[in-house]
Enzyme design. Structure first.
Site, PDB file in Angstrom:
ATOM      1  N   ARG A  41     -24.919  35.794   9.716  1.00 53.72           N
ATOM      2  CA  ARG A  41     -25.467  36.446  10.897  1.00 53.72           C
ATOM      3  C   ARG A  41     -26.707  35.717  11.423  1.00 53.72           C
ATOM      4  O   ARG A  41     -26.892  35.571  12.631  1.00 53.72           O
ATOM      5  CB  ARG A  41     -25.808  37.900  10.548  1.00 53.72           C
ATOM      6  CG  ARG A  41     -26.181  38.758  11.731  1.00 53.72           C
ATOM      7  CD  ARG A  41     -26.002  40.223  11.359  1.00 53.72           C
ATOM      8  NE  ARG A  41     -26.810  41.084  12.189  1.00 53.72           N
ATOM      9  CZ  ARG A  41     -28.038  41.461  11.882  1.00 53.72           C
ATOM     10  NH1 ARG A  41     -28.588  41.031  10.765  1.00 53.72           N
ATOM     11  NH2 ARG A  41     -28.715  42.249  12.680  1.00 53.72           N
ATOM     12  N   ASP A 102     -19.185  49.963  27.243  1.00 60.47           N
ATOM     13  CA  ASP A 102     -19.121  51.058  26.276  1.00 60.47           C
ATOM     14  C   ASP A 102     -19.167  52.411  26.990  1.00 60.47           C
ATOM     15  O   ASP A 102     -18.446  53.341  26.625  1.00 60.47           O
ATOM     16  CB  ASP A 102     -20.294  50.948  25.298  1.00 60.47           C
ATOM     17  CG  ASP A 102     -20.406  49.564  24.694  1.00 60.47           C
ATOM     18  OD1 ASP A 102     -19.436  49.116  24.074  1.00 60.47           O
ATOM     19  OD2 ASP A 102     -21.458  48.925  24.864  1.00 60.47           O
ATOM     20  N   HIS A 130     -25.349  47.140  21.704  1.00 61.58           N
ATOM     21  CA  HIS A 130     -23.936  46.905  21.996  1.00 61.58           C
ATOM     22  C   HIS A 130     -23.302  46.338  20.726  1.00 61.58           C
ATOM     23  O   HIS A 130     -23.037  45.144  20.598  1.00 61.58           O
ATOM     24  CB  HIS A 130     -23.790  45.927  23.169  1.00 61.58           C
ATOM     25  CG  HIS A 130     -22.365  45.555  23.467  1.00 61.58           C
ATOM     26  ND1 HIS A 130     -21.418  46.483  23.835  1.00 61.58           N
ATOM     27  CD2 HIS A 130     -21.732  44.366  23.430  1.00 61.58           C
ATOM     28  CE1 HIS A 130     -20.260  45.871  24.023  1.00 61.58           C
ATOM     29  NE2 HIS A 130     -20.427  44.582  23.773  1.00 61.58           N
TER      30      HIS A 130
END
Length: 276
Positions: A41, A102, A130
């Site tokens: 990540r 979304d 998000h």
């Protein structure tokens, strides 16, 4: 060269930032580094910091100071923050990230459950990131059923679904689309981009609000400052305002805090790469 789209005067393909960013009124930053197999990540964040730092610097140097910047490329919230920090002469209020996708998905889920059009669902809220920690909140949502506005709870009549499967479905919708069609939801994202930019330019209807990832500072819901966080906003004269005074119960507060914590971690990791 004549174009088939009547409102498009000209398309200028270029790889030169002084051409691409010159005197922009609006910038939609779509491209980002996707996560690849085996990539950690922090490596994903580092790659995207480089991309959005350079784009922020180009906006700062060449675009109008009134430019409205929408970041779509993921991780959208943190990429948007990096772009904003890299464009110090442009107000941070001019930067936003896309959580309208979304928002639209959440409205559609409620609409399908009620057998009505998605246009009949108003005041949905997406809080936070998000990502899969986002919180689709229906506690202030209005659903028009047979000409009468009722709460989402009264329209759906299934509290367990609204507090469980509904939330997880919206949170994981992007992954579900990719699994089903082996491609991302490009058309839905394009529609959400159009909705987002249209509302910036034309404003929201009185008494209604939509979801946008915007800069958090002194907000009324206790969200940490210096984040791009999705809030319910109303828009007038191209300026957004976080909707104040909404009651937040313990269930919602816990989910809002969880997505904020993820954004703080993302921000701190990303900012550490800004000087690299």
């Amino acid at each position: 060269m004549p174009l088939s789209v009547p409102f498009v005067a000209e398309v200028i393909p270029t790889d030169k930032v002084d051409v691409a960013f010159k005197d922009l009124d609006a910038a939609i930053l779509v491209g980002s580094m996707p996560r690849r197999e085996g990539m950690e990540r922090k490596d994903l964040l580092k790659a995207n910091v480089a991309i959005f730092k350079s784009q922020g610097e180009a906006l700062d140097k060449y675009a109008k100071k009134t430019v409205k910047v929408l970041v779509v490329g993921n991780p959208a919230n943190t990429n948007c923050l990096i772009a904003a920090k890299s464009a110090p002469s442009i107000p941070k209020e001019n930067f936003s990230c896309l959580t309208r996708l979304d928002h639209n998905r959440a409205c559609s889920q409620v609409a399908m459950r009620c057998g009505i059009s998605a246009n009949s669902v108003k005041n949905m809220i997406i809080w936070g990131n998000h990502s899969s920690t986002q919180y689709p909140d229906i506690h202030h949502c209005k659903v028009n059923v047979q000409g009468k506005d009722v709460t989402a709870f009264d329209a759906v009549k299934d509290d367990a679904w609204l507090k469980g499967e509904f939330i997880s479905t919206v949170q994981r919708r992007g992954a579900a689309v990719i699994k089903a069609r082996k491609l991302s939801s490009a058309m839905s994202a394009a529609k959400a981009i159009c909705d987002h930019m249209r509302d910036i330019w034309t404003g929201t209807t009185e008494g209604e609000f939509i979801s946008m990832g915007v800069y958090s500072t002194g907000n009324p819901y206790g969200v940490p400052e210096d984040l791009i966080y999705s809030f319910p906003v109303s828009i007038k004269d191209k300026a957004w305002k976080i909707v104040d005074g909404l009651a937040i119960n313990d269930f919602s507060k816990a989910k809002m805090d969880a997505t904020a914590a993820e954004l703080v971690e993302e921000r701190d990791t990303a900012v550490s790469f800004l000087g690299v």
